[in-house]
Design a protein around this motif. Structure first.
Motif, short mmCIF file in Angstrom:
data_model
loop_
_atom_site.label_atom_id
_atom_site.label_comp_id
_atom_site.label_asym_id
_atom_site.label_seq_id
_atom_site.Cartn_x
_atom_site.Cartn_y
_atom_site.Cartn_z
N ARG A 271 -2.25 43.89 52.96
CA ARG A 271 -3.13 45.07 52.92
C ARG A 271 -3.98 45.09 51.65
O ARG A 271 -3.44 45.07 50.55
CB ARG A 271 -2.29 46.35 52.90
CG ARG A 271 -1.41 46.57 54.08
CD ARG A 271 -0.79 47.97 54.03
NE ARG A 271 0.00 48.19 52.82
CZ ARG A 271 0.30 49.39 52.32
NH1 ARG A 271 -0.15 50.50 52.92
NH2 ARG A 271 1.03 49.51 51.25
N VAL A 272 -5.27 45.18 51.80
CA VAL A 272 -6.13 45.39 50.65
C VAL A 272 -7.12 46.53 50.87
O VAL A 272 -7.76 46.98 49.91
CB VAL A 272 -6.89 44.11 50.23
CG1 VAL A 272 -5.91 43.06 49.72
CG2 VAL A 272 -7.72 43.56 51.37
N GLY A 273 -7.25 46.99 52.10
CA GLY A 273 -8.09 48.16 52.34
C GLY A 273 -7.40 49.39 51.75
O GLY A 273 -6.23 49.64 52.05
N VAL A 274 -8.11 50.12 50.89
CA VAL A 274 -7.51 51.30 50.28
C VAL A 274 -7.14 52.30 51.38
O VAL A 274 -8.00 52.71 52.15
CB VAL A 274 -8.47 51.96 49.27
CG1 VAL A 274 -7.86 53.21 48.66
CG2 VAL A 274 -8.83 50.96 48.16
N PRO A 275 -5.84 52.65 51.49
CA PRO A 275 -5.42 53.48 52.63
C PRO A 275 -5.98 54.90 52.58
O PRO A 275 -5.92 55.57 51.54
CB PRO A 275 -3.89 53.51 52.53
CG PRO A 275 -3.50 52.83 51.29
CD PRO A 275 -4.71 52.26 50.62
N HIS A 276 -6.56 55.30 53.68
CA HIS A 276 -7.03 56.67 53.85
C HIS A 276 -6.42 57.20 55.14
O HIS A 276 -6.82 56.80 56.23
CB HIS A 276 -8.56 56.71 53.92
CG HIS A 276 -9.19 56.50 52.59
ND1 HIS A 276 -9.42 55.24 52.06
CD2 HIS A 276 -9.61 57.39 51.62
CE1 HIS A 276 -9.97 55.37 50.86
NE2 HIS A 276 -10.11 56.65 50.57
N ASP A 277 -5.42 58.07 55.01
CA ASP A 277 -4.68 58.61 56.15
C ASP A 277 -3.98 57.52 56.94
O ASP A 277 -3.60 57.73 58.10
CB ASP A 277 -5.61 59.41 57.10
CG ASP A 277 -6.28 60.56 56.39
OD1 ASP A 277 -5.61 61.19 55.55
OD2 ASP A 277 -7.46 60.83 56.67
N ALA A 278 -3.82 56.36 56.35
CA ALA A 278 -3.13 55.28 57.05
C ALA A 278 -1.64 55.56 57.08
O ALA A 278 -1.09 56.18 56.17
CB ALA A 278 -3.40 53.95 56.35
N GLU A 279 -1.00 55.13 58.17
CA GLU A 279 0.45 55.32 58.29
C GLU A 279 1.11 53.99 58.61
O GLU A 279 0.52 53.13 59.25
CB GLU A 279 0.76 56.32 59.40
CG GLU A 279 0.46 57.76 58.98
CD GLU A 279 0.50 58.73 60.15
OE1 GLU A 279 1.09 58.37 61.19
OE2 GLU A 279 -0.07 59.82 60.02
N VAL A 280 2.35 53.87 58.17
CA VAL A 280 3.14 52.68 58.48
C VAL A 280 4.34 53.13 59.31
O VAL A 280 5.10 54.01 58.88
CB VAL A 280 3.62 51.99 57.19
CG1 VAL A 280 4.50 50.79 57.51
CG2 VAL A 280 2.43 51.57 56.33
N GLY A 294 0.76 43.76 49.53
CA GLY A 294 -0.63 43.96 49.11
C GLY A 294 -0.85 45.26 48.39
O GLY A 294 0.07 46.03 48.14
N GLY A 295 -2.10 45.48 48.04
CA GLY A 295 -2.49 46.62 47.23
C GLY A 295 -3.74 46.20 46.46
O GLY A 295 -4.41 45.23 46.84
N PRO A 296 -4.04 46.92 45.38
CA PRO A 296 -5.20 46.54 44.57
C PRO A 296 -5.02 45.10 44.07
O PRO A 296 -4.00 44.77 43.47
CB PRO A 296 -5.17 47.54 43.41
CG PRO A 296 -4.37 48.71 43.93
CD PRO A 296 -3.36 48.12 44.85
N ALA B 282 2.62 54.91 52.90
CA ALA B 282 1.57 53.89 52.98
C ALA B 282 0.73 53.82 51.71
O ALA B 282 0.31 52.75 51.29
CB ALA B 282 0.66 54.15 54.19
N PHE B 286 1.06 51.07 48.30
CA PHE B 286 -0.17 50.30 48.11
C PHE B 286 -0.55 50.20 46.64
O PHE B 286 -0.76 49.10 46.12
CB PHE B 286 -1.31 50.95 48.91
CG PHE B 286 -2.61 50.19 48.84
CD1 PHE B 286 -2.87 49.15 49.71
CD2 PHE B 286 -3.56 50.51 47.90
CE1 PHE B 286 -4.06 48.44 49.64
CE2 PHE B 286 -4.76 49.81 47.82
CZ PHE B 286 -5.02 48.78 48.69
N ASN B 289 1.38 47.84 44.74
CA ASN B 289 1.57 46.52 45.33
C ASN B 289 3.03 46.28 45.72
O ASN B 289 3.57 45.18 45.53
CB ASN B 289 1.09 45.41 44.38
CG ASN B 289 -0.33 44.94 44.68
OD1 ASN B 289 -0.54 44.19 45.62
ND2 ASN B 289 -1.28 45.43 43.92
#
Lengths: 353, 353
Positions: A271-280, A294-296, B282, B286, B289
């Motif tokens: 994951r590299v897309g900055v999460p916006h309302d994303a859920e896992v 992932g992350g920044p 999520a 992020f 990381n």
């Protein structure tokens, strides 16, 4: 100096600001040569995320203009690339390759003063840990515009795509799904190819120009529908198993769902897309042994190696730039990206020599 | 034959059932020597998860009693260990080491007939792909009770602890946090030690007997408080950075929160506790990381290697069994584990020879 200033939703102005100076002995000041606009800049530009009004931009390459007394590895006149965050290079997190979690770290251009990359000069804290020096070109030669653009891409977008691929554990022969065909997704395609992916499926938009570059970077298939229809197409391409590795390069709720849904058993979503309302989905991922990392991106960790590959011509990540402006016209760069008229805009600020 | 039958919340009966036979040419029937009760059996026993009333138990070792015509690698009389799920060993997911996602796979003892491990006989589908043969002991020797218990532990609990450690990416010199000191958590400690962890911090209960075994298996520190207090203690032990790798061996909402909270930047949470109302943040993961991997352990993938280590005496995962019953008394084994009077109960069903 001139600097791009965020003035509120939809408004970027270029205003006169005091030129930053060394305030800590570990600082350097960099004269910006090239800057650019990031997909993540659109979050505050569109009013989706909050940012104080002030200096912005976290992607820049340039020339060292001033160094503090404790800076040892850099000299005035060095040509340098910056990661989008500064880091001391010595703490536990830096030593573990997570420079974006440096205990003395921070991110450029968060609405402050003098630390935005979309400006004529930037103050760089922990300059020794942060900046990467670009070796001079062979005598009598100059860096081409293409090389300069590719060096600029290492400040964030290519490093971020690479982080997605590394986080997803892409290795030789894998079938890789890349969710998103923005500049980061395209960089993710290039990164997956670099790491040996055999098949690269882009789940993206209907914008033809993006497909062209995706295929040039190594994509073998492009899916232009969304949601469950996209998942079905990916499954059909993989015998119903899903992708061996998935790069999530958007960060929305839908893209994140799609990323996890197309992951094969045992696969990791990078994951590299900055999460916006994303859920896992904690349970759904569990039963299929689907992971996430992932992350920044710790761009600083990848830059020395990617820099070598840009300079020897083996990668050309700068092709994601399809619009060029100067600093005075940067508002147009934001508008073009916001309106999807451009994938990513390069901003010329000064000349290298 | 006799078989343990789940009759509803809190009730396990031993009843007479037809002895299973080969129904597919790839089947084998195994005479069970040792079985045991899993922490995950307590979920249906306690009425927290649903299960059809019927045969239960997914952990068993025994002797091949009958083989189908298509079985090639096994012979009647072979001493075998089973993973807790069957798998064909040939599909994409098996080849990728995720046998618990085999396209022809399934889990033993889900309330069916003849496929529960807490019984005198078990039908094993895809026997060639599923069962692992135990080499005969040196001439004139017999396997000790300790070795037999350790072989039994490879059917699930040790393989699951090992999967947690592998999923969390444990490598030489790491500081590892293990959330949970049940049989899986203790196995996770042993696995982390095997993979070279330098420091192993168990976040567990106040039950002293578990701490003794944890320390014997390699734990260096034990934290007996919960929630934010546990997180604070772990942070204090790690200079505020958190653990380089985290093993989540419980699956509750609280244990999952704790696992992610104690993960250092860049660390991976290796999850093997079956999630019950567990959530994954999520965004929080992020920015640090922090990753996650794991799920139902592909025990079959790890068994050949772990088997060698049991037989050469380098690991003794059977020490997690602290209660022994026979099949007729298996209800007591469930009750003892339910009431936390036992970590894990071994059930003697028949003799090896």
């Amino acid at each position: 100096m001139k600097a791009a200033i965020f003035k509120g939703k939809g408004t970027i102005a270029v205003e006169e600001r005091p030129k930053p100076t060394v305030t800590e002995p570990t600082d350097a000041v960099v004269r910006v040569v090239l800057a650019c606009v990031c997909g993540s800049d659109l979050w505050f530009y569109r009013g989706i995320s909050d940012l104080p009004h002030g200096g912005v931009g976290h992607e820049f390459i340039g020339v060292v203009d001033e160094v503090g007394s404790a800076v040892g590895d850099l000299q005035v006149g060095d040509f340098v690339i910056a990661p989008f965050s500064w880091s001391d290079g010595t703490c536990r997190n830096c030593r573990h390759g997570v420079q974006t979690a440096c205990v003395h770290g921070g991110f450029f251009g968060q609405g402050g003063d003098g630390d935005g990359g979309q400006a004529e000069f930037v103050r760089v804290p922990h300059a020794d840990g942060t900046l990467v020096t670009v070796p001079a070109p062979a005598s009598g030669e100059e860096f081409s515009d293409e090389t300069m653009a590719s060096l600029l891409a290492l400040t964030d977008v290519m490093a971020t795509g690479y982080h997605a691929a590394v986080s997803a554990g892409v290795t030789e022969g894998m079938t890789v799904a890349v969710v998103g065909d923005g500049a980061v997704g395209l960089s993710g395609v290039l990164a997956a190819k670099l790491l040996g992916a055999a098949r690269i499926v882009v789940l993206g938009s209907t914008t033809e120009s993006r497909h062209v570059l995706a295929r040039e970077y190594g994509a073998t298939d492009v899916i232009t529908v969304r949601g469950s229809e996209a998942v079905e197409q990916l499954q059909a391409l993989t015998g119903g198993f899903g992708a061996d590795a998935v790069l999530e390069c958007v960060g929305t709720k839908e893209s994140t769902e799609t990323a996890f849904a197309v992951a094969a058993a045992g696969a990791v979503v990078g994951r590299v897309g900055v999460p916006h309302d994303a859920e896992v989905d904690a349970e759904g991922t569990f039963y299929r042994n689907v992971g996430m990392r992932g992350g920044p991106a710790p761009a600083r960790a990848y830059q020395p190696d990617l820099l070598r590959q840009v300079l020897d011509g083996s990668i050309n990540p700068g092709k994601v730039f399809d619009l060029t402006t100067d600093l005075d016209s940067i508002a147009e760069a934001y508008a073009a990206m916001d309106e999807r008229r451009a994938i990513k805009a390069l901003v010329k600020v000064s000349s290298l020599r």
